[in-house]
Design a protein around this motif. Structure first.
Motif, PDB file in Angstrom:
ATOM      1  N   ALA A 162       8.917 -47.274  62.961  1.00 17.42           N
ATOM      2  CA  ALA A 162       8.241 -46.679  63.817  1.00 17.42           C
ATOM      3  C   ALA A 162       7.657 -45.121  63.024  1.00 17.42           C
ATOM      4  CB  ALA A 162       8.577 -46.166  65.072  1.00 17.42           C
ATOM      5  N   SER A 163       6.238 -45.004  63.024  1.00 14.59           N
ATOM      6  CA  SER A 163       5.842 -43.663  62.491  1.00 14.59           C
ATOM      7  C   SER A 163       6.253 -42.225  63.544  1.00 14.59           C
ATOM      8  CB  SER A 163       4.311 -43.909  62.245  1.00 14.59           C
ATOM      9  OG  SER A 163       3.732 -43.979  63.311  1.00 14.59           O
ATOM     10  N   ALA A 164       6.744 -42.562  64.570  1.00 14.73           N
ATOM     11  CA  ALA A 164       7.072 -41.199  65.330  1.00 14.73           C
ATOM     12  C   ALA A 164       8.660 -41.268  65.395  1.00 14.73           C
ATOM     13  CB  ALA A 164       6.640 -41.364  66.765  1.00 14.73           C
ATOM     14  N   THR A 165       9.050 -39.834  65.655  1.00 13.29           N
ATOM     15  CA  THR A 165      10.403 -39.560  65.638  1.00 13.29           C
ATOM     16  C   THR A 165      10.799 -38.841  67.032  1.00 13.29           C
ATOM     17  OG1 THR A 165      10.600 -39.501  63.450  1.00 13.29           O
ATOM     18  CG2 THR A 165      12.390 -38.209  64.691  1.00 13.29           C
ATOM     19  N   LYS A 166      11.633 -39.087  67.600  1.00 19.30           N
ATOM     20  CA  LYS A 166      11.900 -38.646  68.971  1.00 19.30           C
ATOM     21  C   LYS A 166      11.945 -37.010  69.031  1.00 19.30           C
ATOM     22  CE  LYS A 166      15.205 -38.491  72.996  1.00 19.30           C
ATOM     23  NZ  LYS A 166      16.251 -38.777  73.587  1.00 19.30           N
ATOM     24  N   CYS A 167      10.744 -36.420  69.762  1.00 27.50           N
ATOM     25  CA  CYS A 167      10.646 -34.836  69.905  1.00 27.50           C
ATOM     26  C   CYS A 167      10.163 -34.444  68.745  1.00 27.50           C
ATOM     27  CB  CYS A 167      11.799 -34.110  69.993  1.00 27.50           C
ATOM     28  SG  CYS A 167      12.990 -34.613  71.836  1.00 27.50           S
ATOM     29  N   THR A 168       9.424 -35.031  67.927  1.00 31.24           N
ATOM     30  CA  THR A 168       8.733 -34.657  66.848  1.00 31.24           C
ATOM     31  C   THR A 168       7.313 -34.528  66.884  1.00 31.24           C
ATOM     32  OG1 THR A 168      10.535 -35.381  65.295  1.00 31.24           O
ATOM     33  CG2 THR A 168       8.437 -34.695  64.173  1.00 31.24           C
ATOM     34  N   PRO A 169       6.567 -33.261  66.706  1.00 34.78           N
ATOM     35  CA  PRO A 169       5.111 -33.325  66.808  1.00 34.78           C
ATOM     36  C   PRO A 169       4.437 -34.244  65.854  1.00 34.78           C
ATOM     37  CG  PRO A 169       5.990 -31.200  66.363  1.00 34.78           C
ATOM     38  CD  PRO A 169       7.234 -32.147  66.251  1.00 34.78           C
ATOM     39  N   VAL A 170       3.440 -34.991  66.504  1.00 33.84           N
ATOM     40  CA  VAL A 170       2.809 -35.722  65.538  1.00 33.84           C
ATOM     41  C   VAL A 170       1.216 -35.135  65.265  1.00 33.84           C
ATOM     42  CG1 VAL A 170       1.197 -37.897  65.909  1.00 33.84           C
ATOM     43  CG2 VAL A 170       3.482 -37.545  67.137  1.00 33.84           C
ATOM     44  N   PRO A 171       0.926 -35.167  63.786  1.00 37.82           N
ATOM     45  CA  PRO A 171      -0.128 -34.482  63.229  1.00 37.82           C
ATOM     46  C   PRO A 171      -1.481 -34.830  63.939  1.00 37.82           C
ATOM     47  CG  PRO A 171       1.091 -35.449  61.396  1.00 37.82           C
ATOM     48  CD  PRO A 171       1.662 -35.890  62.633  1.00 37.82           C
ATOM     49  N   ALA A 172      -2.323 -33.969  64.064  1.00 39.05           N
ATOM     50  CA  ALA A 172      -3.582 -34.177  64.922  1.00 39.05           C
ATOM     51  C   ALA A 172      -4.462 -35.263  64.111  1.00 39.05           C
ATOM     52  CB  ALA A 172      -4.553 -32.845  64.987  1.00 39.05           C
ATOM     53  N   SER A 173      -4.872 -36.249  64.982  1.00 41.54           N
ATOM     54  CA  SER A 173      -5.542 -37.322  64.231  1.00 41.54           C
ATOM     55  C   SER A 173      -6.734 -37.963  65.378  1.00 41.54           C
ATOM     56  CB  SER A 173      -4.690 -38.497  64.195  1.00 41.54           C
ATOM     57  OG  SER A 173      -4.099 -39.019  65.366  1.00 41.54           O
ATOM     58  N   LEU A 174      -6.740 -37.200  66.208  1.00 46.16           N
ATOM     59  CA  LEU A 174      -7.943 -37.683  67.257  1.00 46.16           C
ATOM     60  C   LEU A 174      -8.600 -36.471  67.648  1.00 46.16           C
ATOM     61  CD1 LEU A 174      -5.886 -40.291  69.254  1.00 46.16           C
ATOM     62  CD2 LEU A 174      -7.486 -40.690  67.502  1.00 46.16           C
ATOM     63  N   TRP A 175      -9.930 -36.495  68.341  1.00 49.56           N
ATOM     64  CA  TRP A 175     -10.538 -35.428  68.890  1.00 49.56           C
ATOM     65  C   TRP A 175     -10.658 -35.621  70.407  1.00 49.56           C
ATOM     66  CZ3 TRP A 175     -11.523 -36.865  64.057  1.00 49.56           C
ATOM     67  CH2 TRP A 175     -11.682 -36.062  63.181  1.00 49.56           C
ATOM     68  N   VAL A 176     -10.427 -34.810  71.137  1.00 51.02           N
ATOM     69  CA  VAL A 176     -10.792 -34.930  72.833  1.00 51.02           C
ATOM     70  C   VAL A 176     -11.871 -34.778  73.000  1.00 51.02           C
ATOM     71  CG1 VAL A 176     -10.023 -33.771  75.005  1.00 51.02           C
ATOM     72  CG2 VAL A 176      -8.370 -33.768  73.099  1.00 51.02           C
ATOM     73  N   ILE A 177     -12.602 -35.547  73.550  1.00 49.98           N
ATOM     74  CA  ILE A 177     -14.106 -35.411  74.234  1.00 49.98           C
ATOM     75  C   ILE A 177     -14.390 -35.463  75.460  1.00 49.98           C
ATOM     76  CG2 ILE A 177     -15.023 -36.544  71.779  1.00 49.98           C
ATOM     77  CD1 ILE A 177     -15.377 -39.098  73.365  1.00 49.98           C
ATOM     78  N   GLY A 178     -13.292 -35.453  76.234  1.00 51.31           N
ATOM     79  CA  GLY A 178     -13.473 -35.402  77.698  1.00 51.31           C
ATOM     80  C   GLY A 178     -12.132 -35.528  78.349  1.00 51.31           C
ATOM     81  N   GLY A 179     -11.932 -35.126  79.678  1.00 48.38           N
ATOM     82  CA  GLY A 179     -10.671 -35.216  80.230  1.00 48.38           C
ATOM     83  C   GLY A 179     -10.009 -33.552  80.028  1.00 48.38           C
ATOM     84  N   GLY A 180      -8.686 -33.779  80.309  1.00 49.87           N
ATOM     85  CA  GLY A 180      -8.013 -32.509  80.268  1.00 49.87           C
ATOM     86  C   GLY A 180      -6.379 -32.772  80.268  1.00 49.87           C
ATOM     87  N   THR A 181      -5.566 -31.603  80.021  1.00 43.64           N
ATOM     88  CA  THR A 181      -4.205 -31.801  79.980  1.00 43.64           C
ATOM     89  C   THR A 181      -3.765 -30.268  80.790  1.00 43.64           C
ATOM     90  OG1 THR A 181      -4.430 -32.605  77.894  1.00 43.64           O
ATOM     91  CG2 THR A 181      -2.291 -31.757  78.384  1.00 43.64           C
ATOM     92  N   VAL A 182      -2.799 -30.510  81.650  1.00 40.56           N
ATOM     93  CA  VAL A 182      -2.223 -29.611  82.390  1.00 40.56           C
ATOM     94  C   VAL A 182      -0.843 -29.667  82.195  1.00 40.56           C
ATOM     95  CG1 VAL A 182      -2.005 -28.698  84.713  1.00 40.56           C
ATOM     96  CG2 VAL A 182      -4.182 -29.928  84.195  1.00 40.56           C
ATOM     97  N   VAL A 183      -0.129 -28.364  81.803  1.00 42.02           N
ATOM     98  CA  VAL A 183       1.097 -27.873  81.659  1.00 42.02           C
ATOM     99  C   VAL A 183       1.526 -26.888  82.680  1.00 42.02           C
ATOM    100  CG1 VAL A 183       3.087 -27.230  79.764  1.00 42.02           C
ATOM    101  CG2 VAL A 183       1.021 -28.465  79.101  1.00 42.02           C
ATOM    102  N   GLY A 184       2.778 -27.413  83.284  1.00 37.59           N
ATOM    103  CA  GLY A 184       3.101 -26.549  84.293  1.00 37.59           C
ATOM    104  C   GLY A 184       4.694 -26.447  84.540  1.00 37.59           C
ATOM    105  N   LYS A 185       5.292 -25.962  85.466  1.00 38.40           N
ATOM    106  CA  LYS A 185       6.653 -25.995  85.804  1.00 38.40           C
ATOM    107  C   LYS A 185       6.833 -26.975  87.124  1.00 38.40           C
ATOM    108  CE  LYS A 185       8.371 -22.265  83.398  1.00 38.40           C
ATOM    109  NZ  LYS A 185       9.417 -21.293  83.114  1.00 38.40           N
TER     110      LYS A 185
END
Length: 185
Positions: A162-185
Motif C-alpha cells: 500500500a502507498s498509505a500508512t496509518k495516520c500519516t498525511p498524504v501529499p496533495a495530489s488533487l484539486w478541490v473544485i466543489g463541495g466542502g469539508t467540515v471539521v468539528g467536535k
C-alpha cells in the motif's frame, strides 16, 4: 476489440485512482490521532488542475469521528469516466488526525471495484485484500485553492505494498473544485 480497449482504459484509470498520484506537497510528520473530532466531507475533485474536469467526475465522501481516541467512520472515493466506467474505493476509517489545518483519515480498503459501462465484468481486489489507504484535506493555499491528498493500493497488482500508512498525511495530489469539508467536535 472496442470492449477490450474500454476495459484496458478502465483498469488503467483504476490503477491511477486506487494507487493515488504523487503530490506536490511533501508528507508532514505523523500527527497524533485526534481525541474528540468529527470530519464530514463531500468534495468534487480534479487530478489535472483547479478547473473543470470534462468527461470525468471524481468525488470523495467522508464521515468519520474520534471520541476518546476511538475512531469510526467510512470514506468513499469514486471516479466516473463518462462513457467508460466507474472506479469506486471504500475504506473504513481507523485514524482521524489533525495537524494544523490539514486533516487526515486513513483505513483499510473495504472494497475496490472498477466497473465498465454496459455491465461487463468488474475488476475487484482479491478476497482478504485490505491495504491501508488515506485522504488528507489541506486548507486553502495562498491562491485560495484547496487540495486533497489521496493514496491507496494497486488494484492491478495487489501484491504491491500500500502507498498509505496509518495516520500519516498524504501529499496533495488533487484539486478541490466543489463541495466542502467540515471539521468539528
Amino acid at each position: 476489440m472496442r470492449e477490450f480497449l474500454i476495459a484496458a482504459a478502465l483498469v488503467s484509470a483504476a490503477v491511477a485512482l486506487v494507487a493515488g498520484t504523487p503530490g506536490a506537497a511533501a508528507a508532514a510528520p505523523v500527527p497524533a490521532p485526534a481525541q474528540h473530532v468529527a470530519l464530514r466531507s463531500w468534495t468534487l475533485l480534479n487530478e489535472h488542475g483547479p478547473g473543470a474536469n470534462d468527461g470525468e467526475r471524481l468525488t470523495a465522501r467522508v464521515d468519520a469521528r474520534t471520541v476518546d481516541g476511538r475512531t469510526r467512520g467510512h470514506a468513499v472515493v469514486q471516479h466516473v469516466f463518462i462513457g467508460t466506467g466507474t472506479v469506486r474505493v471504500e475504506f473504513d476509517v481507523d485514524c482521524l488526525a489533525v495537524d494544523g489545518g490539514a486533516v487526515t483519515v486513513t483505513g483499510p480498503v473495504a472494497t475496490a471495484t472498477a466497473t465498465p459501462v454496459g455491465g461487463g465484468p468488474a475488476t475487484t481486489g482479491p478476497t482478504g485484500w485490505h491495504p491501508e489507504t488515506g485522504l488528507t484535506f489541506y486548507p486553502a493555499d495562498e491562491h485560495g485553492e484547496r487540495r486533497v491528498g489521496w493514496a491507496g493500493a494497486n488494484l492491478l497488482d495487489p501484491s504491491k505494498p500500500a502507498s498509505a500508512t496509518k495516520c500519516t498525511p498524504v501529499p496533495a495530489s488533487l484539486w478541490v473544485i466543489g463541495g466542502g469539508t467540515v471539521v468539528g467536535k
